[in-house]
Write an enzyme that holds these catalytic residues in place. Structure first.
Site, PDB file in Angstrom:
ATOM      1  N   TRP A 120     -20.581  15.989  10.577  1.00 57.99           N
ATOM      2  CA  TRP A 120     -19.398  15.475   9.684  1.00 57.99           C
ATOM      3  C   TRP A 120     -19.743  16.243   8.198  1.00 57.99           C
ATOM      4  O   TRP A 120     -20.939  16.458   7.888  1.00 57.99           O
ATOM      5  CB  TRP A 120     -19.678  14.049   9.277  1.00 57.99           C
ATOM      6  CG  TRP A 120     -18.923  13.100  10.295  1.00 57.99           C
ATOM      7  CD1 TRP A 120     -18.531  13.568  11.541  1.00 57.99           C
ATOM      8  CD2 TRP A 120     -18.518  11.795  10.363  1.00 57.99           C
ATOM      9  NE1 TRP A 120     -17.979  12.433  12.101  1.00 57.99           N
ATOM     10  CE2 TRP A 120     -18.384  11.330  11.722  1.00 57.99           C
ATOM     11  CE3 TRP A 120     -18.903  10.764   9.462  1.00 57.99           C
ATOM     12  CZ2 TRP A 120     -17.701  10.172  11.857  1.00 57.99           C
ATOM     13  CZ3 TRP A 120     -18.656   9.529   9.618  1.00 57.99           C
ATOM     14  CH2 TRP A 120     -17.947   9.138  10.732  1.00 57.99           C
TER      15      TRP A 120
ATOM     16  N   GLU B 236      -6.076  -3.556  -1.046  1.00 56.93           N
ATOM     17  CA  GLU B 236      -6.414  -4.936  -0.172  1.00 56.93           C
ATOM     18  C   GLU B 236      -7.678  -5.645  -0.611  1.00 56.93           C
ATOM     19  O   GLU B 236      -7.966  -6.899  -0.519  1.00 56.93           O
ATOM     20  CB  GLU B 236      -6.708  -4.430   1.580  1.00 56.93           C
ATOM     21  CG  GLU B 236      -5.663  -4.074   2.067  1.00 56.93           C
ATOM     22  CD  GLU B 236      -5.377  -2.332   1.853  1.00 56.93           C
ATOM     23  OE1 GLU B 236      -5.491  -1.899   0.963  1.00 56.93           O
ATOM     24  OE2 GLU B 236      -4.748  -1.818   2.778  1.00 56.93           O
TER      25      GLU B 236
ATOM     26  N   THR C 208       0.885  -1.040  -0.044  1.00 53.89           N
ATOM     27  CA  THR C 208       0.163   0.014  -0.002  1.00 53.89           C
ATOM     28  C   THR C 208       0.809   1.166   0.116  1.00 53.89           C
ATOM     29  O   THR C 208       1.971   1.345   0.536  1.00 53.89           O
ATOM     30  CB  THR C 208      -0.962   0.148   1.113  1.00 53.89           C
ATOM     31  OG1 THR C 208      -0.097   0.055   2.596  1.00 53.89           O
ATOM     32  CG2 THR C 208      -1.810  -1.385   1.378  1.00 53.89           C
TER      33      THR C 208
ATOM     34  N   LYS D  75     -14.864  17.323  10.775  1.00 56.49           N
ATOM     35  CA  LYS D  75     -15.854  16.976  12.177  1.00 56.49           C
ATOM     36  C   LYS D  75     -15.996  18.368  12.706  1.00 56.49           C
ATOM     37  O   LYS D  75     -14.978  19.012  13.457  1.00 56.49           O
ATOM     38  CB  LYS D  75     -15.169  16.037  13.027  1.00 56.49           C
ATOM     39  CG  LYS D  75     -15.029  14.551  12.455  1.00 56.49           C
ATOM     40  CD  LYS D  75     -13.957  13.662  13.421  1.00 56.49           C
ATOM     41  CE  LYS D  75     -13.762  12.287  12.514  1.00 56.49           C
ATOM     42  NZ  LYS D  75     -12.614  12.504  11.805  1.00 56.49           N
TER      43      LYS D  75
END
Ligand code: AMP
Length: 557
Positions: A450, A332, A188, A445
């Protein structure tokens, strides 16, 4: 009772044998930057993959699960390595050539690569690294490039790809491996902490390739030519080299010519029907086609993933006849997770475009669930937003942890019952369409609510004067965090921040309390090694006072 079916392992050598015989006349077409591109049939690729496997085994003593790395662009030789290395039982390790050199060296040492197959044009990157690569014994070089750069750099043996494989047999007795064995690995990009190694099995790649070929995924056939812009080091080019060998799709490989002008020329002259890449590449191509229109009529399907596809890009491509198919995935997840093909009952209706903008629907083999902040399961109601978790035969269940070590299963990445925690936040509709609102670490936030950075970016990028926009959370005394909008303006644009802010409210339908007060013009949005917005760099530049920020807080609600 056991079944009476044959127990045949799902192996990459089977995909190679199939592609190079049944689809032997299909081609890998590599762009060379001058004159006609180079063409190699699947049969020739099969022959040369066998020759490469002989060379690796007999001359370089590659055995067992030795790691053989590639430092290469998308081209025919890279496809040969893709098939030869896993088919002989070794492990293909694709290196991301855009990573910082220290990270690249760390990854090679961590994987304990014994051989690196490199393109000559990348020797300026490889040569200074070599003294730091502890396990590499051989470098095999293909294509044009200055070999003298390798003179006197450590003790590695240097080989010429073509000389190494010349005269070797064009068949190989591929071993019958355990399908769960490691076939390929990919790290990654490691924006936080050390990069993590994902190891794909023969079985996972085989099943994933079949999914890529399904009509509700990419659904290509031997009548297609796919322009594979997504790098072979970025999650196996999204599975395309394997999938195309199953179905005979021709692959058009751009090698190192990834700039908008050569891509436009490739499309005009080679007439691909399909293409795949991250949005940044397509934004560049769109600007090129706007400045210099070309005949792109062959290209009717464009797979976009890796980051959210801005609606403005989808609309612009639709107008050019290049229909966008949005998809979501990660290193992944091999990477195919979801593909946004609208259900039959909305095709042709006003709802179709909204479906196409979602990240898409899950295939049979990818089970999904949403987890709320307190660990609770959330409903698939299109409204409840939580972290996406997935499970399936081509989804990682752990990370590689170095030679001899147990695999890593960090608690922030894997649930106790083994699901992958994606770090992506979003909703799932009752009919199974995923809409991502943010990365968990990028969501803003503000005062306990949000704000989606992606929603603000998409709205900004639909303004005609905006070339690119990235929004990040910055600390705010009153609200905890507030959005900072960084904007790249198109050449000659005179738009000011008040205008853009009003546009977000009026045209973008962004709630007033979500509108950014902090604004900054930047020359470009910094990108990660795989072409995504690098928000970590933006946050750091803001924290260190490097950005010229205008605060419209006078207008703050
Ligand atoms: P990588 O492993 O580098 O391919 O990065 C995977 C991450 O890219 C995902 O976890 C998402 O955050 C992001 N990503 C991939 N595809 C999309 C998409 N279509 N829309 C939004 N984000 C995406």
């Amino acid at each position: 009772m056991l079944s009476t079916m044959q127990d045949v392992p799902l192996l990459i050598s089977r995909i190679l044998t199939h592609g190079s015989t049944i689809h032997g006349t299909s081609q890998v077409i590599t762009w060379t930057g001058e004159g006609e591109p180079h063409r190699r049939s699947f049969t020739e690729i099969g022959d040369r993959a066998a020759q490469l496997a002989h060379a690796l085994r007999e001359d370089l003593a590659v055995a067992g699960d030795d790691r053989v790395a590639t430092l290469a662009w998308n081209n025919a030789e890279h496809v040969e390595a893709y098939f030869a290395i896993p088919s002989m039982g070794a492990v293909l390790h694709t290196l991301n050539l855009r990573l910082p050199p220290e990270q690249l060296a760390w990854i090679v040492n961590h994987a304990a690569d014994r051989v690196v197959i490199a393109n000559g044009s990348l020797l300026p990157l490889l040569a200074p690294l070599l003294p730091h690569l502890k396990t590499v014994e051989h470098v095999v070089v293909s294509g044009p490039g200055d070999r003298s750069l390798l003179a006197g750099v450590g003790t590695v043996q240097v080989h010429e790809y073509e000389e190494l494989i010349a005269g070797k047999p064009t068949t190989y007795d591929w071993p019958e491996l355990d399908e769960r064995q490691a076939a390929a690995m990919c790290y990654t990009s490691g924006t936080t902490g050390d990069p993590k190694g994902v190891v794909y099995s023969h079985r996972s790649i085989y099943l994933h390739s079949m999914q890529v070929n399904m009509a509700q995924s990419m659904g290509l056939t031997d009548e297609d030519t796919s322009l594979v812009v997504v790098p072979q080091f970025h999650v196996n080019a999204w599975g395309l080299p394997h999938a195309t060998f199953m179905t005979g799709v021709n692959m058009l490989m751009p090698d190192r010519f990834l700039q908008p002008a050569p891509l436009a020329e490739m499309i005009e002259t080679q007439k691909p029907t399909h293409a795949a890449a991250v949005p940044t590449i397509w934004q560049g191509l769109l600007a090129e086609l706007t400045a210099k229109p070309r005949d792109v009529s062959s290209l009717t399907q464009v797979t976009i993933g890796g980051s959210a596809c801005p609606p403005s890009l989808m609309e612009a491509f639709d107008k050019l006849g290049m229909r966008v198919c949005h998809a979501w995935g990660m290193t992944e997840t091999s990477p195919l997770g979801t593909v946004a093909r609208p259900p039959a009952n909305v095709v042709g209706t006003d709802a179709e475009f909204a479906y196409r903008l979602t990240q898409g629907r899950f295939p049979t083999s990818v089970a999904a669930r949403l987890t709320g902040p307190g660990g609770e399961r959330l409903a698939w109601d299109g409204e409840s937003a939580g972290e996406l978790e997935v499970r399936g035969p081509w989804i990682a269940g752990a990370y590689y942890n170095g030679v001899g070590a147990e695999p890593l299963r960090p608690a922030d990445k894997f649930s106790e019952d083994g699901w992958l925690k994606t770090g992506d936040v979003g909703t799932i509709s009752a009919d199974g369409f995923l809409t991502l609102t943010d990365r968990a670490k990028d969501v803003i936030k503000s005062g306990g609510e949000w704000i989606s950075s992606v929603e603000l970016e998409n709205a900004l990028m639909s303004h005609p004067d905006v070339a690119e926009a990235a929004v990040v959370a910055v600390p705010d005394d009153k609200w905890g965090e507030r959005p900072l909008a960084t904007v790249v303006l198109k050449e000659g644009s005179t738009a000011d921040f008040e205008t853009l802010r009003a546009f977000l409210a009026d045209e973008g339908h962004i709630a007033k309390w979500q509108l950014p007060e902090r604004w900054s013009i930047v020359e470009t949005v910094p990108k990660t090694s795989v072409g995504k917005f690098d928000k970590k760099v933006l946050r750091r530049r803001y924290a260190e006072g490097e950005l010229d920020v205008t605060n419209l807080s006078g207008q703050h609600i």
